[in-house]
Scaffold this motif. Structure first.
Motif, PDB file in Angstrom:
ATOM      1  N   ARG A  98     -42.305   2.983  31.805  1.00 38.95           N
ATOM      2  CA  ARG A  98     -41.359   3.920  31.695  1.00 38.95           C
ATOM      3  C   ARG A  98     -40.845   3.484  32.414  1.00 38.95           C
ATOM      4  O   ARG A  98     -39.402   2.473  32.407  1.00 38.95           O
ATOM      5  N   VAL A  99     -40.730   3.122  33.572  1.00 32.03           N
ATOM      6  CA  VAL A  99     -40.219   2.044  34.608  1.00 32.03           C
ATOM      7  C   VAL A  99     -39.973   1.169  34.265  1.00 32.03           C
ATOM      8  O   VAL A  99     -38.992   0.232  33.930  1.00 32.03           O
ATOM      9  N   MET A 100     -41.530  -0.179  33.687  1.00 32.87           N
ATOM     10  CA  MET A 100     -41.322  -1.274  33.585  1.00 32.87           C
ATOM     11  C   MET A 100     -40.146  -1.425  32.410  1.00 32.87           C
ATOM     12  O   MET A 100     -39.227  -2.816  32.479  1.00 32.87           O
ATOM     13  N   ALA A 101     -40.238  -0.406  31.341  1.00 29.09           N
ATOM     14  CA  ALA A 101     -39.681  -0.883  29.649  1.00 29.09           C
ATOM     15  C   ALA A 101     -38.776  -0.567  30.736  1.00 29.09           C
ATOM     16  O   ALA A 101     -37.570  -1.445  29.939  1.00 29.09           O
ATOM     17  N   ASP A 102     -38.318   0.930  31.253  1.00 26.18           N
ATOM     18  CA  ASP A 102     -36.084   0.997  31.851  1.00 26.18           C
ATOM     19  C   ASP A 102     -35.853  -1.031  32.448  1.00 26.18           C
ATOM     20  O   ASP A 102     -34.249  -1.398  32.057  1.00 26.18           O
ATOM     21  N   HIS A 103     -36.561  -1.263  33.353  1.00 28.17           N
ATOM     22  CA  HIS A 103     -36.158  -2.241  34.656  1.00 28.17           C
ATOM     23  C   HIS A 103     -36.390  -3.518  33.865  1.00 28.17           C
ATOM     24  O   HIS A 103     -35.118  -4.256  34.279  1.00 28.17           O
ATOM     25  N   VAL A 104     -37.172  -3.697  33.644  1.00 29.17           N
ATOM     26  CA  VAL A 104     -37.336  -4.872  32.752  1.00 29.17           C
ATOM     27  C   VAL A 104     -35.998  -4.968  31.912  1.00 29.17           C
ATOM     28  O   VAL A 104     -34.676  -6.567  31.616  1.00 29.17           O
ATOM     29  N   ARG A 105     -35.652  -4.906  30.906  1.00 26.45           N
ATOM     30  CA  ARG A 105     -33.670  -4.542  30.454  1.00 26.45           C
ATOM     31  C   ARG A 105     -33.151  -4.811  31.411  1.00 26.45           C
ATOM     32  O   ARG A 105     -31.688  -5.302  31.046  1.00 26.45           O
ATOM     33  N   THR A 106     -32.959  -4.080  32.521  1.00 27.32           N
ATOM     34  CA  THR A 106     -31.707  -3.895  33.709  1.00 27.32           C
ATOM     35  C   THR A 106     -31.295  -5.681  34.323  1.00 27.32           C
ATOM     36  O   THR A 106     -30.587  -6.109  34.577  1.00 27.32           O
ATOM     37  N   VAL A 107     -32.557  -5.974  34.769  1.00 25.27           N
ATOM     38  CA  VAL A 107     -32.916  -7.185  34.996  1.00 25.27           C
ATOM     39  C   VAL A 107     -32.513  -8.129  34.057  1.00 25.27           C
ATOM     40  O   VAL A 107     -31.869  -9.237  34.500  1.00 25.27           O
ATOM     41  N   SER A 108     -33.097  -7.896  32.752  1.00 23.68           N
ATOM     42  CA  SER A 108     -33.001  -9.138  32.248  1.00 23.68           C
ATOM     43  C   SER A 108     -31.441  -9.811  31.358  1.00 23.68           C
ATOM     44  O   SER A 108     -30.706 -10.466  31.904  1.00 23.68           O
ATOM     45  N   PHE A 109     -30.797  -8.434  31.405  1.00 24.16           N
ATOM     46  CA  PHE A 109     -29.444  -8.428  30.601  1.00 24.16           C
ATOM     47  C   PHE A 109     -28.603  -8.754  31.819  1.00 24.16           C
ATOM     48  O   PHE A 109     -27.442  -9.286  31.857  1.00 24.16           O
TER      49      PHE A 109
END
Length: 841
Positions: A273-284
């Motif tokens: 869940r952390v990876m799924a959330d954080h990759v969205r934050t960093v990517s955008f």
């Protein structure tokens, strides 16, 4: 309904209510330096609510990308450990700018939720501000009183800041308890009863004394959590079980070989869940122009990325993995947010580079953590600071690792050490200002140097080498621009101004010698025009460079530091790799092209909010701006930037731009250095001087080489000359004539001729000699005849005959001649036949 359908149905619904559907603003609020990230849908309409801007529509709707990781809106620590908090989320919203108000907002909310999305009305609860009877009565048309709840300012009153627009809000909550008994859990912060929509009614202005006054125009600002409404609509208790997140989590499952569990206490599930959330934050964030770094917004991104990288360890990953998830985001969200597809390659490279850098120190940092925490229940502030300063562990990462081991962290001690470090850095940066400390002066020095470089002014203060004037044309060192230099004339004495520092409201001129002046004296201040012009040219070039970097390398480029002097400039910016020679050339060419276009450099002073509405204007997060700012524009379609520095009036005055260096100054931060105008001419003169020196050295080297070659040749010749006696002893006879025929090893035809002379002298009389050498795959010949025989045996004719037999030619004088040939393979046969040639001659 799929998440795509839910999002589209929201937009379609409000389009049917005559709302303009507007695109999401970037998560990096380039026009608002007060925000790290866009954290609400209303951010892009802030100027409208403040009354400093307007739109050509009065109703709007969108889905806004939001990030909440700092300040009062910080959900970072909850991510992964619950089902509904995220650092990155979409906010569906609709707005009215002085158009409709509470009735329509509540009516349409009810219509969309219950008639379009078919949510169960018996599970919907509404909250209202404790004194907002109007909203309560409007809700009573749809809900029983038991499902309408009053709350105070903490939950149901929205304010933009300490002053300014504000008003009551009405939240919509959804009861997911099995028996619909969640009324008591509204605003309790539990997933069983979750807030899905907030309707804000902006009707007041908060004055400086805290009182409220009615606004002449009332606005509506609503925000719905997209991920939450997807979970509710799709019948999921966790946002991570919806099709918003499931493609990412499925990909993590495939890459890790582990199965996702929705259990909140399961470490595998938390990590995914952390990876799924954080990759969205960093990517955008990267797609919208942010870059990981060591300060501000950049450091927040680095913390998030390193937090996700640490959690990936729990799934067995030891190599970069997060960048591989970007493709899923591009596939699932690229239609509504095309920037993630357009910037996909950049996003992947940035994330991978950050992961690689962190993984280099992660293992050593973890080992050090175990050493530091082995015999204690509290990780000291000193140890936490060591992990931060040496191994790149953000404090929240150290806290996370400590929590996993049942330890706590002395955060106060860490903060104290961080403060000490910042203070040391501040003192190191500001040391030169200590020279300019002066008693407080009530009067403010007025800077007149935008328009004049020479002026008379009254002395406000003079002591030692320090002078403060009432007005001055001298620019003080600020914003990365070097101070002006020049002279101040007082009492008939000229004082050289070495620097100017701003202390409070005073411009302190630091002179090369102590001054003799009193307050009230008249001074003549004269700025060094040539020096100012050089600084101005470099400063304007920096603005052009900034935009050129963005156009060549990407919109993630932002100024993170710059220095502009008369000698040159340097510009620091976030970037994930070395700028290639080809990219530097393209940037340099673009800057010079703008210089050659003879563009006017315009400076205007505007109210700060009006200035922020200039398209693509650059302002800098963290900078403090007054009510008015200067905006420097170079071709309105190319560069506009907040700037208080001095500039040329036309780009042609810059002359020429040339890079002199590119380097890394910190992880993820690059620096380019350059010169302009006279600086380029200086570089050319230096290069010419170096070329002249190199040529002189080359000439000296060539002369020395020739000397050595001559010495070597003489040495070799001496060695060969020692064989002359042997050659003569091996001579054949044609009557009374001695004939010497030898193949020798020489390095040049000159050496061969010299050897021929030695042979001729040694023969004295009654002698003919032929010597051959193969040099550079060709036959070289020399023929000699003693003086007593040269009338009978002509050396030139003899050697010519030999050369013909070797596919060559030559000739010379009767006593010595040279020739050459191509057929090396025939040489020995020709040499063997020379005696017979002499007999027949």
């Amino acid at each position: 309904m799929t998440s795509r359908e839910i999002r589209q149905s929201f937009l379609d619904f409000f389009a049917s209510k005559q709302h303009r559907i507007v695109p999401s603003a970037p998560v990096v609020p380039h026009g608002d330096p007060t925000l790290l990230f866009t954290n609400a849908g209303m951010n892009q309409f802030k100027d409208v609510f403040l009354g400093t801007g307007k739109r050509d529509y009065r109703r709007a709707a969108d889905t806004q990308k939001c990030i909440r990781v700092s300040g009062k809106h910080n959900d970072l620590e909850e991510v992964g450990y619950d089902t509904y908090h995220h650092t990155f989320f979409e906010m569906l919203g609709n707005w009215s700018f002085g158009d409709y108000y509470k009735r329509e907002a509540i009516d349409w909310a009810w219509e969309l939720l219950t008639q379009v999305w078919k949510l169960d009305p018996t599970r919907i609860h509404a909250t209202v501000y404790r004194t907002d009877d109007e909203a309560r009565e409007l809700w009573k048309r749809y809900l029983p009183e038991a499902q309408i709840h009053r709350f105070d300012e903490k939950d149901n009153f929205w304010e933009m800041g300490e002053t300014g627009p504000c008003g009551p809000c009405s939240e919509v909550h959804y009861d997911r308890t099995p028996d619909k008994s969640g009324g008591a859990l509204v605003n309790a912060g539990v997933p069983e009863v979750i807030e899905i929509w907030n309707l804000v009614f902006i009707q007041y202005n908060r004055k400086a004394d805290g009182s409220l006054e009615e606004l002449p125009a009332k606005h509506v600002d609503t925000g719905m959590g997209f991920e939450r409404i997807c979970a509710v609509t799709q019948g999921k208790l966790s946002n991570y079980d919806t099709d918003v997140f499931s493609p990412i989590i499925n990909n993590i499952e495939e890459l890790s070989g582990k199965q996702y569990s929705g259990e909140l206490t399961d470490k595998t599930g938390v990590a995914m869940r952390v990876m799924a959330d954080h990759v969205r934050t960093v990517s955008f964030s990267v797609a919208d122009g942010a870059m990981p770094g060591n300060e501000g917004r950049g450091y927040v991104l680095r913390r998030i990325l390193r937090r996700a990288s640490r959690y990936s360890r729990n799934l067995g990953f030891r190599e970069p993995i997060l960048y591989k998830l970007v493709q899923i985001l591009a596939d699932t969200m690229g239609d509504i947010f095309p920037e993630i597809k357009a910037q996909q390659a950049l996003v992947e490279r940035v994330i991978k580079a950050e992961e690689e850098n962190f993984l280099q120190t992660l293992d050593r940092g973890l080992e050090r953590f175990e050493e530091l925490s082995g015999q204690t229940s509290v990780v000291s502030g000193k140890d936490a600071f060591l992990l931060y300063d040496t191994f790149g562990f953000p404090l929240d990462l150290t806290e996370l690792i400590a929590r996993e081991r049942g330890l706590t962290v002395d955060t106060d001690g860490f903060t104290a050490l961080m403060t000490e470090q910042r203070e040391r850095s501040r003192k190191a940066r500001k040391t030169h200002l200590q020279e300019a400390e002066v008693p407080p002066i009530e009067e403010k020095t007025v800077f007149t140097g935008y328009d004049a470089l020479t002026m008379e002014s009254k002395v406000l203060y003079a002591k030692g080498n320090q002078v403060v004037l009432e007005q001055t044309p001298f620019y003080a060192e600020m914003g990365g621009q070097a101070a002006d230099v020049g002279v101040i004339v007082m009492g008939g004495n000229r004082y050289e101004v070495m620097s100017v520092q701003k202390v409070g409201n005073a411009f302190v001129h630091l002179c090369a010698t102590d001054v003799e002046a009193l307050a009230g004296d008249v001074a003549l201040a004269q700025v060094d025009t040539k020096n100012r012009q050089a600084i101005a040219g470099n400063h304007s070039a920096t603005h052009i460079l900034h935009e050129a970097l963005r156009r060549v390398l990407g919109t993630h480029i932002q100024q993170s530091g710059s220095v502009v002097t008369a000698e040159g400039l340097h510009f620091d910016f976030p970037h994930f790799q070395k700028v290639s020679a080809e990219e530097l050339q393209a940037i340099e060419d673009m800057v010079n092209a703008k210089i050659r276009e003879h563009l006017d450099v315009q400076t205007i002073e505007l109210p700060v909010e009006e200035a922020r509405n200039i398209p693509n204007v650059k302002s800098f997060f963290g900078d403090k701006y007054g009510d008015k700012v200067r905006v420097v524009t170079i071709d309105e379609k190319f560069s506009a930037e907040f700037c208080g520095g001095t500039h040329v009036r036309n780009t042609s005055e810059i002359g020429l731009f040339k890079f002199t260096g590119e380097s890394s100054i910190a992880a993820g931060t690059r620096r380019v250095e350059a010169v302009t105008g006279e600086g380029v001419a200086h570089i050319i003169r230096e290069l010419e001087h170096k070329i002249t020196e190199e040529r002189q050295r080359a000439d000296e080297l060539t002369h020395r080489i020739k000397q050595l070659e001559k010495e070597i040749s003489n040495f070799q010749l001496g060695a060969l000359a020692g064989s002359i006696t042997t050659f003569i002893d091996r001579a054949k006879s044609v009557g009374a004539v001695r004939v010497v025929v030898e193949r020798v090893e020489t390095t040049s035809i000159d050496q061969l001729k010299a050897l021929g002379d030695e042979l001729r002298n040694a023969l004295g009389k009654a002698g003919v000699g032929l010597m051959a050498s193969v040099i550079d795959d060709k036959v070289q010949l020399v023929c000699v005849v003693t003086d007593d025989l040269k009338d009978k045996y002509h050396a030139g004719k003899l050697v010519s005959e030999v050369a013909k037999a070797l596919g060559g030619g030559g000739g010379g004088k009767p006593h010595l001649a040279t020739a050459g040939g191509k057929d090396v393979d025939k040489l020995q046969d020709v040499l063997d036949g020379f005696l017979m040639m002499v007999e027949k001659f």
